[in-house]
Design a protein around this motif. Structure first.
Motif, PDB file in Angstrom:
ATOM      1  N   GLY A 107       0.825  -1.185  -0.009  1.00  0.00           N
ATOM      2  CA  GLY A 107       0.065  -0.016  -0.102  1.00  0.00           C
ATOM      3  C   GLY A 107       0.856   1.203  -0.061  1.00  0.00           C
ATOM      4  O   GLY A 107       0.466   2.349  -0.276  1.00  0.00           O
ATOM      5  N   ARG A 108       1.928   1.091   0.156  1.00  0.00           N
ATOM      6  CA  ARG A 108       3.072   2.302   0.166  1.00  0.00           C
ATOM      7  C   ARG A 108       4.059   2.171  -1.010  1.00  0.00           C
ATOM      8  O   ARG A 108       4.478   3.538  -1.388  1.00  0.00           O
ATOM      9  CB  ARG A 108       3.693   2.698   1.501  1.00  0.00           C
ATOM     10  CG  ARG A 108       2.571   2.573   2.760  1.00  0.00           C
ATOM     11  CD  ARG A 108       3.191   2.795   4.062  1.00  0.00           C
ATOM     12  NE  ARG A 108       4.338   1.727   4.381  1.00  0.00           N
ATOM     13  CZ  ARG A 108       5.297   1.581   5.077  1.00  0.00           C
ATOM     14  NH1 ARG A 108       5.945   3.011   5.468  1.00  0.00           N
ATOM     15  NH2 ARG A 108       5.885   0.762   5.473  1.00  0.00           N
ATOM     16  N   VAL A 109       4.384   0.916  -1.315  1.00  0.00           N
ATOM     17  CA  VAL A 109       5.566   0.978  -2.201  1.00  0.00           C
ATOM     18  C   VAL A 109       4.943  -0.124  -3.231  1.00  0.00           C
ATOM     19  O   VAL A 109       4.702  -1.410  -2.622  1.00  0.00           O
ATOM     20  CB  VAL A 109       6.856   0.638  -1.707  1.00  0.00           C
ATOM     21  CG1 VAL A 109       7.842   0.364  -2.548  1.00  0.00           C
ATOM     22  CG2 VAL A 109       7.510   1.925  -1.033  1.00  0.00           C
ATOM     23  N   ALA A 110       5.017  -0.155  -4.364  1.00  0.00           N
ATOM     24  CA  ALA A 110       4.953  -1.315  -5.356  1.00  0.00           C
ATOM     25  C   ALA A 110       6.160  -1.993  -5.667  1.00  0.00           C
ATOM     26  O   ALA A 110       7.113  -1.087  -6.285  1.00  0.00           O
ATOM     27  CB  ALA A 110       4.067  -0.598  -6.577  1.00  0.00           C
ATOM     28  N   ILE A 111       6.268  -3.302  -5.493  1.00  0.00           N
ATOM     29  CA  ILE A 111       7.369  -4.055  -5.703  1.00  0.00           C
ATOM     30  C   ILE A 111       7.020  -4.985  -6.635  1.00  0.00           C
ATOM     31  O   ILE A 111       6.169  -5.748  -6.494  1.00  0.00           O
ATOM     32  CB  ILE A 111       7.976  -4.781  -4.313  1.00  0.00           C
ATOM     33  CG1 ILE A 111       8.545  -3.517  -3.446  1.00  0.00           C
ATOM     34  CG2 ILE A 111       9.137  -5.762  -4.604  1.00  0.00           C
ATOM     35  CD1 ILE A 111       8.870  -3.947  -2.183  1.00  0.00           C
ATOM     36  N   ARG A 112       7.584  -5.163  -7.837  1.00  0.00           N
ATOM     37  CA  ARG A 112       7.382  -5.987  -8.969  1.00  0.00           C
ATOM     38  C   ARG A 112       8.506  -6.831  -9.352  1.00  0.00           C
ATOM     39  O   ARG A 112       9.526  -6.454  -9.544  1.00  0.00           O
ATOM     40  CB  ARG A 112       6.834  -5.118 -10.123  1.00  0.00           C
ATOM     41  CG  ARG A 112       5.569  -4.104  -9.905  1.00  0.00           C
ATOM     42  CD  ARG A 112       4.491  -4.524  -9.674  1.00  0.00           C
ATOM     43  NE  ARG A 112       3.194  -3.759  -9.673  1.00  0.00           N
ATOM     44  CZ  ARG A 112       2.703  -3.567  -8.711  1.00  0.00           C
ATOM     45  NH1 ARG A 112       3.147  -4.116  -7.394  1.00  0.00           N
ATOM     46  NH2 ARG A 112       1.754  -2.447  -8.580  1.00  0.00           N
ATOM     47  N   TYR A 113       8.275  -8.127  -9.822  1.00  0.00           N
ATOM     48  CA  TYR A 113       9.174  -8.810 -10.236  1.00  0.00           C
ATOM     49  C   TYR A 113       8.752  -9.222 -11.588  1.00  0.00           C
ATOM     50  O   TYR A 113       7.654  -9.950 -11.766  1.00  0.00           O
ATOM     51  CB  TYR A 113       9.290 -10.280  -9.306  1.00  0.00           C
ATOM     52  CG  TYR A 113      10.448 -11.160  -9.948  1.00  0.00           C
ATOM     53  CD1 TYR A 113      10.202 -12.213 -10.745  1.00  0.00           C
ATOM     54  CD2 TYR A 113      11.780 -11.001  -9.607  1.00  0.00           C
ATOM     55  CE1 TYR A 113      11.038 -13.247 -11.207  1.00  0.00           C
ATOM     56  CE2 TYR A 113      12.793 -11.709 -10.392  1.00  0.00           C
ATOM     57  CZ  TYR A 113      12.435 -12.771 -11.056  1.00  0.00           C
ATOM     58  OH  TYR A 113      13.459 -13.737 -11.561  1.00  0.00           O
ATOM     59  N   LEU A 114       9.677  -9.223 -12.503  1.00  0.00           N
ATOM     60  CA  LEU A 114       9.318  -9.507 -14.006  1.00  0.00           C
ATOM     61  C   LEU A 114      10.253 -10.667 -14.232  1.00  0.00           C
ATOM     62  O   LEU A 114      11.324 -10.321 -14.476  1.00  0.00           O
ATOM     63  CB  LEU A 114       9.283  -8.279 -14.795  1.00  0.00           C
ATOM     64  CG  LEU A 114       8.416  -7.268 -14.317  1.00  0.00           C
ATOM     65  CD1 LEU A 114       9.210  -6.194 -13.555  1.00  0.00           C
ATOM     66  CD2 LEU A 114       7.553  -6.582 -15.593  1.00  0.00           C
ATOM     67  N   ASN A 115       9.720 -11.733 -14.719  1.00  0.00           N
ATOM     68  CA  ASN A 115      10.554 -12.840 -15.066  1.00  0.00           C
ATOM     69  C   ASN A 115      10.719 -12.862 -16.800  1.00  0.00           C
ATOM     70  O   ASN A 115       9.789 -13.121 -17.637  1.00  0.00           O
ATOM     71  CB  ASN A 115       9.535 -14.036 -14.758  1.00  0.00           C
ATOM     72  CG  ASN A 115      10.697 -15.589 -15.224  1.00  0.00           C
ATOM     73  OD1 ASN A 115      11.403 -15.143 -15.907  1.00  0.00           O
ATOM     74  ND2 ASN A 115      10.269 -16.355 -14.344  1.00  0.00           N
ATOM     75  N   LEU A 116      11.879 -12.565 -17.148  1.00  0.00           N
ATOM     76  CA  LEU A 116      12.311 -12.267 -18.396  1.00  0.00           C
ATOM     77  C   LEU A 116      12.230 -13.508 -19.096  1.00  0.00           C
ATOM     78  O   LEU A 116      12.193 -13.525 -20.477  1.00  0.00           O
ATOM     79  CB  LEU A 116      13.604 -11.584 -18.597  1.00  0.00           C
ATOM     80  CG  LEU A 116      13.469 -10.044 -17.979  1.00  0.00           C
ATOM     81  CD1 LEU A 116      14.904  -9.581 -18.247  1.00  0.00           C
ATOM     82  CD2 LEU A 116      12.325  -9.275 -18.471  1.00  0.00           C
TER      83      LEU A 116
END
Length: 135
Positions: free
Chosen positions: A67-76
């Motif tokens: 809710g304060r920081v968007a953390i995204r992992y993108l698998n290439l």
């Protein structure tokens, strides 16, 4: 610095080593960057040992800063076209965006929890200063 458009990519939380995996067909989490909150976009691949080591850290921080920081992992491995779009030449790579969506930094290689936390704390502090000025 290159400004990423508000193209929607979505990330779905899953189990195991693939703690986060990108899905192209459902907007589950929102855009990268996520306007209105700092964003950490981490790019990895299936065959990348440092990427796998970072996944539990990213998952922990995602829960802590929800809710304060968007953390995204993108698998290439699953979405190789994203490497060209984001100009990723090596994994792991992290791109940091402020709450306005402006790209503020890159890191290439393994990054430990303390360093990610320090970057997040700095982004949140800057957001707080900006929010105070706006009032």
């Amino acid at each position: 610095m290159r400004q990423i458009s508000q193209t929607f990519f979505s990330a779905a939380l899953t189990l195991g080593l693939a703690a986060f995996s990108l899905t192209a067909d459902a907007a589950l989490e929102g855009p990268i960057p996520t306007k209105g909150m700092p964003t950490v976009a981490s790019f990895g691949s299936d065959g990348c040992a440092p990427c796998k080591l970072m996944l539990p850290v990213l998952e922990k921080l995602d829960k802590e800063f929800e809710g304060r920081v968007a953390i995204r992992y993108l698998n290439l491995t699953d979405y190789p076209e994203l490497a060209d779009y984001f100009k990723i030449s090596s994994v792991p790579t992290q791109i940091f965006y402020d709450h306005t969506g402006k790209e503020i930094g890159w890191h290439v290689g393994f990054i430990d929890e303390g360093s990610i936390r320090e970057a997040i704390d700095g982004m949140l502090a800057e957001q707080k200063k900006t929010d105070k000025k706006a009032k």
